[in-house]
Every structure is written in structure tokens, then in C-alpha cells.
Design a protein around this motif. Structure first.
Motif, mmCIF file in Angstrom:
data_model
loop_
_atom_site.group_PDB
_atom_site.id
_atom_site.type_symbol
_atom_site.label_atom_id
_atom_site.label_comp_id
_atom_site.label_asym_id
_atom_site.label_seq_id
_atom_site.Cartn_x
_atom_site.Cartn_y
_atom_site.Cartn_z
ATOM 1 N N UNK A 1 10.133 6.600 2.738
ATOM 2 C CA UNK A 1 11.044 7.457 1.965
ATOM 3 C C UNK A 1 10.263 8.288 0.951
ATOM 4 N N UNK A 2 9.309 7.679 0.272
ATOM 5 C CA UNK A 2 8.552 8.419 -0.739
ATOM 6 C C UNK A 2 7.682 9.514 -0.109
ATOM 7 N N UNK A 3 7.097 9.255 1.045
ATOM 8 C CA UNK A 3 6.301 10.281 1.703
ATOM 9 C C UNK A 3 7.170 11.373 2.315
ATOM 10 N N UNK A 4 8.378 11.008 2.737
ATOM 11 C CA UNK A 4 9.259 11.992 3.374
ATOM 12 C C UNK A 4 9.754 13.043 2.386
ATOM 13 N N UNK A 5 9.768 12.710 1.109
ATOM 14 C CA UNK A 5 10.235 13.689 0.117
ATOM 15 C C UNK A 5 9.307 14.898 0.078
ATOM 16 N N UNK A 6 8.018 14.672 0.247
ATOM 17 C CA UNK A 6 7.053 15.767 0.159
ATOM 18 C C UNK A 6 6.729 16.382 1.523
ATOM 19 N N UNK A 7 6.591 15.553 2.567
ATOM 20 C CA UNK A 7 6.105 16.058 3.855
ATOM 21 C C UNK A 7 7.143 16.044 4.964
ATOM 22 N N UNK A 8 8.297 15.495 4.723
ATOM 23 C CA UNK A 8 9.302 15.402 5.768
ATOM 24 C C UNK A 8 9.202 14.086 6.536
ATOM 25 N N UNK A 9 10.314 13.706 7.164
ATOM 26 C CA UNK A 9 10.402 12.405 7.828
ATOM 27 C C UNK A 9 9.521 12.355 9.076
ATOM 28 N N UNK A 10 9.576 13.387 9.920
ATOM 29 C CA UNK A 10 8.802 13.370 11.161
ATOM 30 C C UNK A 10 7.308 13.443 10.899
ATOM 31 N N UNK A 11 6.915 14.287 9.943
ATOM 32 C CA UNK A 11 5.497 14.383 9.618
ATOM 33 C C UNK A 11 4.963 13.068 9.044
ATOM 34 N N UNK A 12 5.814 12.378 8.289
ATOM 35 C CA UNK A 12 5.401 11.086 7.728
ATOM 36 C C UNK A 12 5.184 10.057 8.825
ATOM 37 N N UNK A 13 6.053 10.039 9.825
ATOM 38 C CA UNK A 13 5.899 9.089 10.932
ATOM 39 C C UNK A 13 4.638 9.385 11.741
ATOM 40 N N UNK A 14 4.300 10.667 11.886
ATOM 41 C CA UNK A 14 3.094 11.024 12.618
ATOM 42 C C UNK A 14 1.830 10.621 11.855
ATOM 43 N N UNK A 15 1.871 10.735 10.532
ATOM 44 C CA UNK A 15 0.691 10.419 9.725
ATOM 45 C C UNK A 15 0.500 8.916 9.520
ATOM 46 N N UNK A 16 1.563 8.132 9.615
ATOM 47 C CA UNK A 16 1.484 6.681 9.375
ATOM 48 C C UNK A 16 1.994 5.907 10.601
ATOM 49 N N UNK A 17 1.245 5.878 11.699
ATOM 50 C CA UNK A 17 1.706 5.100 12.868
ATOM 51 C C UNK A 17 1.704 3.600 12.608
ATOM 52 N N UNK A 18 0.833 3.136 11.700
ATOM 53 C CA UNK A 18 0.834 1.716 11.376
ATOM 54 C C UNK A 18 2.119 1.269 10.717
ATOM 55 N N UNK A 19 2.711 2.142 9.914
ATOM 56 C CA UNK A 19 3.970 1.803 9.255
ATOM 57 C C UNK A 19 5.091 1.646 10.270
ATOM 58 N N UNK A 20 5.105 2.515 11.286
ATOM 59 C CA UNK A 20 6.126 2.411 12.332
ATOM 60 C C UNK A 20 5.995 1.088 13.080
ATOM 61 N N UNK A 21 4.759 0.705 13.393
ATOM 62 C CA UNK A 21 4.549 -0.570 14.088
ATOM 63 C C UNK A 21 4.974 -1.752 13.228
ATOM 64 N N UNK A 22 4.695 -1.706 11.942
ATOM 65 C CA UNK A 22 5.108 -2.786 11.041
ATOM 66 C C UNK A 22 6.619 -2.903 10.962
ATOM 67 N N UNK A 23 7.300 -1.763 10.883
ATOM 68 C CA UNK A 23 8.765 -1.784 10.801
ATOM 69 C C UNK A 23 9.368 -2.405 12.051
ATOM 70 N N UNK A 24 8.823 -2.085 13.220
ATOM 71 C CA UNK A 24 9.351 -2.647 14.461
ATOM 72 C C UNK A 24 9.118 -4.164 14.530
ATOM 73 N N UNK A 25 7.898 -4.605 14.171
ATOM 74 C CA UNK A 25 7.597 -6.037 14.214
ATOM 75 C C UNK A 25 8.471 -6.801 13.221
#
Length: 386
Positions: A206-230
Motif C-alpha cells: 500500500x505504501x509503495x502503491x501511493x507513489x508508483x501505482x499498484x501494478x508497478x509495485x507488484x512488478x518491482x517486489x516479486x518477493x512480496x507477492x510470493x510472501x502474500x500467497x504463502x
């Protein structure tokens, strides 16, 4: 030829029956099936490593440096409880010695009496009274003992475990009397760690999405996406398991008793171990005394003698070797196909067997055999005389 006796120290864990594995000279005791335990270690260490690598630098800079510190403390506590549960003796009961097993069998036969042929013998059960209530002790045919109250035989580890709760493949060990509290603290702390990581993963996105957008944040932090799924898929099972065991602790009940319906079946037998007070039950299970192991895994047994032969040949043995003879004293056993009248005489004939000297017949001079030519000459001479 002389022999030297060499003794080797044998620890008791080397001779223990069952399907357990031991490491560090018997200090570590686990089940043989440890594949799921390694998966547990991989999931916990991998998820926390991703969290410390991707989220903690950003969150400590923009929110508070206490976030990674608290996560590290919680992670170390989870690992300590996991290893304490996995590497400890859950409360395995020793099997009966041959003399003890024979004595128990004699007691059972004396109590049951003679069972008529064709009838099934009565079950091997003893009754004891606990808090003014009769509790049945069942006989274990593998361990040759009457199991104590709340004990059960684990089919995976092939051992009787005191206050057996269940066999947990995620920790690679049974959960029983000696490690149940550590198992519960492991599930409780793992639930808190999963919720903690999952929450701050969402905050980070959420904090990164405020500046760069939600999709760009997911592209820059793939580790965060994997952590959320696990965390999302493991959160429900871990939190649900913690809630279930919290319920059992409040009733002073085990998973094995709950599945079998020991205290909530048709008979409506009251749980003799419950104090009818949630606080007292929790204090007894979580804050009770630490029970010592009855196996004495690192104790010494009788030393195994190892005989090693050393050659010390005398001088006379090389010049005049003496042949060795072996004597068999076992009696001859008649064959099944031997005639009946010949069977009694086999042993007697074996005893009266002559020696090699007696077997040789006396020297006798045998006249030479007559040839056909000499026979004809003698017949002609007789005719002339006549």
C-alpha cells in the motif's frame, strides 16, 4: 594363537526398538519420516528471509526500526520451539524385558483361566480408579505392557507414548507428554509470525502503491507477492490448528481422546483429568513440571566383547604340524525312510564300528589262478596213466 578381548561402549539408544532415528550420540530423537519436517523448515526460513530482504529495509526506514527487530525475535522463538518439539523424546515408554513379559503373560493366564477351545479369550484390560472414576488400561501386544492412562501406541514410530496426542509429520515427531507444551507454543508463535508478516506485506504494498501505482509495485517486489500467497494459504491452517489445541487445553484433553470420543461418547463419561476450570487446566498442561525421559538414551549398556586373534606360533609347530581331529558327540538320528526294524540298531552299530586296524583282514596267501594251458596238460597226463 592367543586372543585379545576388546570391549566397546554401547549406548542404550543404539539398541532401542521402534522406528526412530537418533543423532548427536542419542541427544536428538526423531521419527524416520522427516520429509515434511524439512518442508516446514524451508517454508518458515524462506518466507522470513524474503521478508527481511524486501520489506524490512523499506519499513524500518519509513515506519519504525522496531519492525525487523520484533520479527527477528519472533522468528527465533518459532525456530526454538520447532526444534525443541522435533528433537526431543515425546514420552516413549520402554518395552517390557523378556522376564517381565513372561511374568505378565502368567498373570493374564491366571486371571483369565482356561478358555474353552473355539472361544475367543477375553480382552486384556486392567481397571484403575482415577478421581473416583474407572479408567481402563489396555495391553500392548507389541511392547508387552499394560499402557498407562492416556498412553497409546504410535503406528508410525512403533512405540507407546505417554499422554499421546498425535503424530505430527510437520514437526517430524510424535507429540506427547514431554513435548506437547512446546508444540503448542510453536503453533501459537507461528500463527503470530504469519499474521505479522502478512500484515506488513500488505502495508508495504500500500505504501509503495501511493507513489508508483499498484501494478508497478507488484512488478518491482516479486518477493512480496510470493510472501502474500504463502502466508494467505498457511494462515488458515496454522491459526485453525492453534485454536483447536487451545480448546483441547482448556478441557485438559488430547487429540487422540477427542477423535475417539473418550469423554463425549454415548456413555457420557466425565473426563477424570479435567479440573472443571479453564485456568487450572491450562496451568497444568502449559506450566506443569517438566517430566524426565524414562528411556535413558545415553546410558551405557553391557559392553559387547570383540575377540581379535593374534598369531604367536611356537617353533615346534612349524616343524611338526599336528593334524587336528574333530569329534562329534551328536547322536545319529534315524531317517524317516529307514525301516522300523532297522532303526533301533543304528546307534548300536555306530558304537560297534571297528577301528581302521581291525577292518584290515589277516594276510593270507592266495594261490595263483590256473590258466587254460595248465589245465589241458594235467588232463592229458591223467589219461596216459590210465
Amino acid at each position: 594363537m592367543s586372543a585379545v578381548m576388546i570391549t566397546r561402549k554401547v549406548r542404550k539408544w543404539e539398541k532401542l526398538p521402534g522406528k526412530n532415528t537418533f543423532c548427536c550420540d542419542g541427544r536428538v530423537m526423531m521419527a524416520r519420516q522427516k520429509g515434511v519436517f524439512y518442508l516446514t523448515l524451508f517454508l518458515i526460513i524462506g518466507t522470513c528471509s524474503l521478508f527481511f530482504a524486501f520489506e524490512c529495509p523499506y519499513l524500518s526506514l519509513h515506519l519504525s526500526p522496531a519492525i525487523p527487530v520484533f520479527a527477528a525475535v519472533l522468528f527465533l522463538f518459532v525456530m526454538a520451539m520447532l526444534l525443541r518439539t522435533s528433537f526431543s523424546d515425546p514420552g516413549v515408554l520402554p518395552r517390557a524385558l523378556p522376564e517381565e513379559a513372561t511374568f505378565i503373560e502368567m498373570e493374564i493366564e491366571a486371571a483369565n483361566g482356561n478358555v474353552p477351545a473355539g472361544q475367543r479369550p477375553p480382552p486384556r484390560i486392567r481397571n484403575v480408579q482415577i478421581n473416583n472414576q474407572i479408567v481402563k488400561l489396555k495391553y500392548c501386544y507389541t511392547c508387552k505392557i499394560f499402557r498407562p492412562p492416556r498412553a497409546s501406541h504410535c503406528s508410525i514410530c512403533d512405540n507407546c507414548v505417554d499422554r499421546f496426542d498425535h503424530h505430527c509429520p510437520w514437526v517430524g515427531n510424535c507429540v506427547g507428554k514431554r513435548n506437547y507444551r512446546y508444540f503448542y507454543l510453536f503453533t501459537l508463535s507461528l500463527s503470530l509470525l504469519t499474521i505479522y508478516i502478512f500484515t506488513f506485506d500488505i502495508v508495504h504494498v500500500v505504501m509503495r502503491s501511493v507513489d508508483k501505482g499498484f501494478l508497478n509495485t507488484l512488478k518491482e517486489t516479486p518477493g512480496t507477492v510470493l510472501e502474500v500467497l504463502v502466508c494467505f494459504f498457511t494462515l488458515w491452517s496454522v491459526v485453525g490448528l492453534t485454536g483447536f489445541h487451545t480448546y483441547l487445553i482448556s478441557l485438559n484433553q488430547t487429540t487422540n481422546e477427542d477423535i475417539k470420543g473418550s469423554w463425549s461418547g454415548k456413555n457420557r463419561i466425565q473426563n477424570p483429568y479435567s479440573h472443571n476450570n479453564i485456568i487450572k487446566n491450562c496451568c497444568e498442561v502449559l506450566c506443569g513440571p517438566a517430566y524426565p525421559s524414562v528411556l535413558d538414551r545415553r546410558g551405557l549398556m553391557q559392553e559387547d566383547p570383540l575377540v581379535s586373534a593374534t598369531c604367536a606360533a611356537p617353533a615346534s609347530s612349524s616343524s611338526n604340524p599336528v593334524p587336528q581331529t574333530t569329534k562329534t558327540t551328536a547322536p545319529l538320528i534315524p531317517n524317516e525312510h529307514t525301516p522300523d526294524e532297522a532303526k533301533p540298531g543304528i546307534a548300536a552299530s555306530a558304537e560297534k564300528t571297528p577301528s581302521p586296524k581291525e577292518e584290515q583282514p589277516p594276510d593270507t596267501k592266495i594261490p595263483p589262478l590256473a590258466t587254460p594251458e595248465t589245465d589241458a596238460e594235467t588232463s592229458i597226463a591223467k589219461d596216459k596213466t590210465h
